[in-house]
Design a protein around this motif. Structure first.
Motif, PDB file in Angstrom:
ATOM      1  N   PRO A  38      -2.468  -5.327  -6.216  1.00 48.92           N
ATOM      2  CA  PRO A  38      -1.657  -4.434  -7.057  1.00 48.92           C
ATOM      3  C   PRO A  38      -0.199  -4.328  -6.619  1.00 48.92           C
ATOM      4  CG  PRO A  38      -3.468  -3.207  -5.982  1.00 48.92           C
ATOM      5  CD  PRO A  38      -3.668  -4.656  -5.687  1.00 48.92           C
ATOM      6  N   GLN A  39       0.044  -4.221  -5.305  1.00 50.47           N
ATOM      7  CA  GLN A  39       1.421  -4.090  -4.827  1.00 50.47           C
ATOM      8  C   GLN A  39       2.205  -5.373  -5.073  1.00 50.47           C
ATOM      9  OE1 GLN A  39      -1.322  -3.352  -3.047  1.00 50.47           O
ATOM     10  NE2 GLN A  39      -1.177  -1.250  -2.335  1.00 50.47           N
ATOM     11  N   ILE A  77     -10.105   6.124  -7.394  1.00 51.28           N
ATOM     12  CA  ILE A  77      -9.116   5.147  -6.926  1.00 51.28           C
ATOM     13  C   ILE A  77      -9.673   3.734  -7.030  1.00 51.28           C
ATOM     14  CG2 ILE A  77      -7.382   4.665  -5.162  1.00 51.28           C
ATOM     15  CD1 ILE A  77      -7.922   7.465  -4.073  1.00 51.28           C
ATOM     16  N   GLN A  81      -7.872   0.686  -9.103  1.00 51.69           N
ATOM     17  CA  GLN A  81      -7.611  -0.692  -8.645  1.00 51.69           C
ATOM     18  C   GLN A  81      -8.222  -1.714  -9.604  1.00 51.69           C
ATOM     19  OE1 GLN A  81      -8.809  -1.180  -4.504  1.00 51.69           O
ATOM     20  NE2 GLN A  81      -6.728  -0.730  -3.855  1.00 51.69           N
TER      21      GLN A  81
ATOM     22  N   LYS B  31      -7.646   1.858  -1.036  1.00 56.84           N
ATOM     23  CA  LYS B  31      -7.745   2.062  -2.483  1.00 56.84           C
ATOM     24  C   LYS B  31      -6.499   2.731  -3.022  1.00 56.84           C
ATOM     25  CE  LYS B  31     -12.749   2.545  -2.404  1.00 56.84           C
ATOM     26  NZ  LYS B  31     -13.831   3.487  -2.639  1.00 56.84           N
ATOM     27  N   ASN B  32      -5.421   2.021  -2.957  1.00 54.01           N
ATOM     28  CA  ASN B  32      -4.177   2.574  -3.430  1.00 54.01           C
ATOM     29  C   ASN B  32      -3.436   1.412  -4.057  1.00 54.01           C
ATOM     30  OD1 ASN B  32      -1.628   3.805  -3.649  1.00 54.01           O
ATOM     31  ND2 ASN B  32      -2.136   5.135  -1.926  1.00 54.01           N
ATOM     32  N   ILE B  33      -2.527   1.711  -4.936  1.00 57.86           N
ATOM     33  CA  ILE B  33      -1.782   0.603  -5.521  1.00 57.86           C
ATOM     34  C   ILE B  33      -0.311   0.673  -5.113  1.00 57.86           C
ATOM     35  CG2 ILE B  33      -3.400   0.216  -7.421  1.00 57.86           C
ATOM     36  CD1 ILE B  33      -1.442   1.773  -9.224  1.00 57.86           C
ATOM     37  N   LEU B  34      -0.023   1.458  -4.053  1.00 54.62           N
ATOM     38  CA  LEU B  34       1.344   1.580  -3.539  1.00 54.62           C
ATOM     39  C   LEU B  34       1.435   0.991  -2.136  1.00 54.62           C
ATOM     40  CD1 LEU B  34       1.813   5.336  -4.527  1.00 54.62           C
ATOM     41  CD2 LEU B  34       2.600   3.350  -5.821  1.00 54.62           C
TER      42      LEU B  34
END
Lengths: 458, 193
Positions: A38-39, A77, A81, B31-34
């Protein structure tokens, strides 16, 4: 000067840069999953960049996927994702085996299964078990998220060429001993960082006789020995495995002719070599908190030599001098990119057939991909597992790292076909004992490990 | 990326070998998108008790060790999973450099992408640094490739390309895009079958 297979593939992929310095390497296949991407996509978006070669990129969801009801992702979360990868794939035009798709599965299982993984390629993925794909005679290694972004944008990666290590594996594998035992035995002998800075190549008569699936198991766990890649030369088995798969070359004859150039000229080309005679190899079981802390099933756990050992014993609640059969097993996990393929499930099922797991044991069987699940069901393996008291699940990474709800409770000893026995890996306080699928099947039946050599294997 | 030249700050020694990325940041925090916000979960299982309170015995929680910018560690640091979150967590916590006996290849590459210095020093030198009092300043001088403490100087190696990037705070992708012609030329020669 003689060259290794690794040298030949590497040199062919260099775009710029000199030997000994970071070189810009072309990437033939970029695999993506929902946790480490994602990042990277966000970075592309911020900089108004696009995915350079969507035709060399393939994505799936595996780490977070629930294995009971895949569409019921309770963790917010995790769902974020999963949804984010779906959106990113659509926005950037990346091929995706999405939730419920027949092609969905653990990324390192579906790459080979779909024929995406091919000899002579440079393959990367934001996951350390990318080493698995080396089994096809390719350069395959795990990368971080910034590198994922870099590969998405440029189809290239900066890397300093590692040194090469040849590992000569020879001899007939004894009855009941598998690729998993070879790699666990190797890491137990050489330690968890013997391969740091090296690209490993396995060769020898044992390797020649192995199936592609066994070769993948061997390469998969190279990272647990510190080597970020493991490989073996492609041969007729490799070509036969690739042929006819969804993304296999249309012109196999031409492809094979090209792939045949990738082999190591002779042993002198390696920077260093190791030797492994497997004729007397025993089944291995890990007792501690890294994959090097493992012993043959009939040997006592070692004395405490340092603080790491002391902490490991404290964490797992075991002590020196005990043996693997004394570990009280209450959980068994069949699956992962190490041992979640059809041949692994067949071996486990052949042992579980006609038996029932011990009453105190919970056993999860998680196929490596949806296709494997369906193939196994055609063979009736699901019924064997269920009759034995195991839970038959949907594909994913599952309890190998417990990012989904499949976790081993604190303090519980789990016999596991996966690859890492780190503290908390399978769930906070979980105690992981790595072993082959055959050993895990016997442990599930008996509630403790047994020496598979003494029970006989189908 | 922020350019890095010289870092002078206090340190925290965690001299354990084989500190894996599962320990640096457990999976439940991936579990993060940052890229930010991971610092409070760094070393989670060692840093917090089961009830969520800080583990007073763990060195990172000691009052005199707050604000440290330099982590001193054992051999084979950052082994295991490829998660870049491990570097993000170290950085987000406030560390600017880790000095260890060695690094996993993937961790090392991840550190170069994030302006986070990973320096290799031999054990005896690291033990000298690890014995530094909590308020003692250690200097990591990247241009001169040396670590200085208490009148002693420990030189270290770094690839000139990575050094150039750190010192100038350069973005990898922009650098690579300058090679577009060569990438295209390469692509035109890839065999098709």
């Amino acid at each position: 000067m003689s060259q290794t297979m690794f040298d030949k593939i590497w040199n062919q992929h260099v775009i710029t840069g000199n030997a000994g310095e970071p070189q810009l390497i072309y990437v033939d296949l970029h695999l993506l999953h929902e946790v480490t991407s994602p990042q990277a996509f966000e970075g592309l978006r911020e900089n108004h960049r696009k995915v350079r070669r969507t035709d060399k990129t393939f994505a799936t969801m595996d780490h977070n996927v629930p294995t009971e009801d895949i569409f019921n992702v309770k963790d917010k979360i995790s769902r974020l994702q999963i949804d984010t990868l779906g959106k990113n794939a659509k926005e950037f035009g990346v091929r995706l085996a999405g939730m419920g798709d027949e092609d969905q599965g653990i990324i390192h299982v579906i790459g080979p299964q779909l024929g995406l993984t091919q000899p002579g390629m440079v393959i990367v993925c934001g996951d350390s078990h990318t080493a698995t794909h080396g089994a096809f005679g390719s350069i395959a290694f795990g990368i971080g998220t910034s590198e994922v972004e870099h590969v998405l944008a440029t189809q290239t990666i900066w890397q300093t060429k590692p040194k090469t290590m040849g590992i000569h594996v020879h001899g007939e594998l004894p009855h009941g001993i598998y690729a998993k035992d070879i790699i666990m035995g190797l890491i137990a002998r050489e330690g968890v960082s013997f391969g740091t800075g090296y690209a490993v190549e396995f060769y020898g008569d044992t390797i020649d006789r192995m199936s592609m699936e066994e070769r993948m198991t061997l390469c998969n766990m190279c990272i647990e020995g510190g080597a970020k890649m493991g490989a073996m030369k492609p041969d007729q088995k490799t070509f036969d495995y690739v042929a006819g798969r969804k993304y296999a070359p249309k012109n196999m004859e031409k492809a094979i002719q090209y792939w045949q150039q990738f082999y190591t000229d002779d042993e002198s080309a390696f920077d260093t070599t190791l030797d492994m005679d497997v004729t007397e190899l025993a089944p291995f079981v890990s007792w501690g908190t890294n994959p090097g802390m493992a012993v043959p099933v009939d040997q006592p756990f070692p004395e405490i030599k340092n603080e790491d050992d002391r902490k490991a014993y404290e964490y797992v609640g075991l002590h020196p001098g005990q043996k693997a059969p004394e570990i009280p097993i209450e959980f068994a996990f069949f699956g992962s990119c190490t041992n979640g393929r059809l041949s692994d499930l067949k071996i486990a099922a052949s042992i579980l057939k006609g038996h029932h797991i011990a009453p105190q044991v919970t056993a999860l069987v998680v196929p490596g991909s949806r296709t494997i699940k369906h193939e196994a069901e055609k063979l009736g393996l699901d019924k064997i597992f269920k009759d034995a008291g195991c839970e038959w699940r949907e594909p994913g990474c599952s309890a190998c790292l417990g990012m989904n709800p499949d976790q081993v409770p604190a303090g519980v000893h789990c016999a596991s076909t996966s690859n890492r026995n780190f503290e908390g890996r399978q769930g906070a306080g979980s105690r992981t004992h790595l072993a082959s699928p055959a050993m895990v099947a016997e442990a599930a039946i008996n509630g403790h490990f047994v020496d598979i050599r003494k029970v006989g294997v189908a | 990326m922020e350019p890095i030249t010289t870092i002078t700050g206090t340190s925290v020694p965690i001299m354990k070998d084989n500190i894996d990325t599962d320990q640096l940041i457990p999976k439940q925090f991936l579990k993060n998108i940052l890229k930010v916000g991971y610092g409070r979960h760094l070393f989670f299982d060692w840093r917090y008790n089961k009830d969520g309170s800080p583990n007073a015995d763990f060195i990172l929680n000691r009052p005199e060790r707050q604000g440290a910018e330099i982590l001193i560690a054992g051999d084979n640091f950052g082994c295991g999973s490829s998660r870049e979150h491990a570097v993000w967590a170290l950085k987000d916590y406030g560390f600017k450099v880790v000095i260890a006996g060695g690094f996993s290849d993937i961790f090392y590459m991840n550190s170069t992408k994030n302006g986070f210095l990973a320096i290799k020093l031999p054990r005896d030198q690291r033990e000298t640094l690890a014995a530094a009092p909590a308020d003692a300043k250690i200097t990591v001088d990247l241009p001169n490739q040396e670590v200085r403490y208490d009148g002693q100087t420990f030189p270290f190696d770094i690839d000139p390309l990575w050094k150039h990037k750190f010192v100038n705070g350069l973005d990898d992708i922009a650098i690579t895009m300058q090679y577009e012609d060569q990438i295209e030329a390469y692509e035109s020669k890839i065999p098709q079958f």
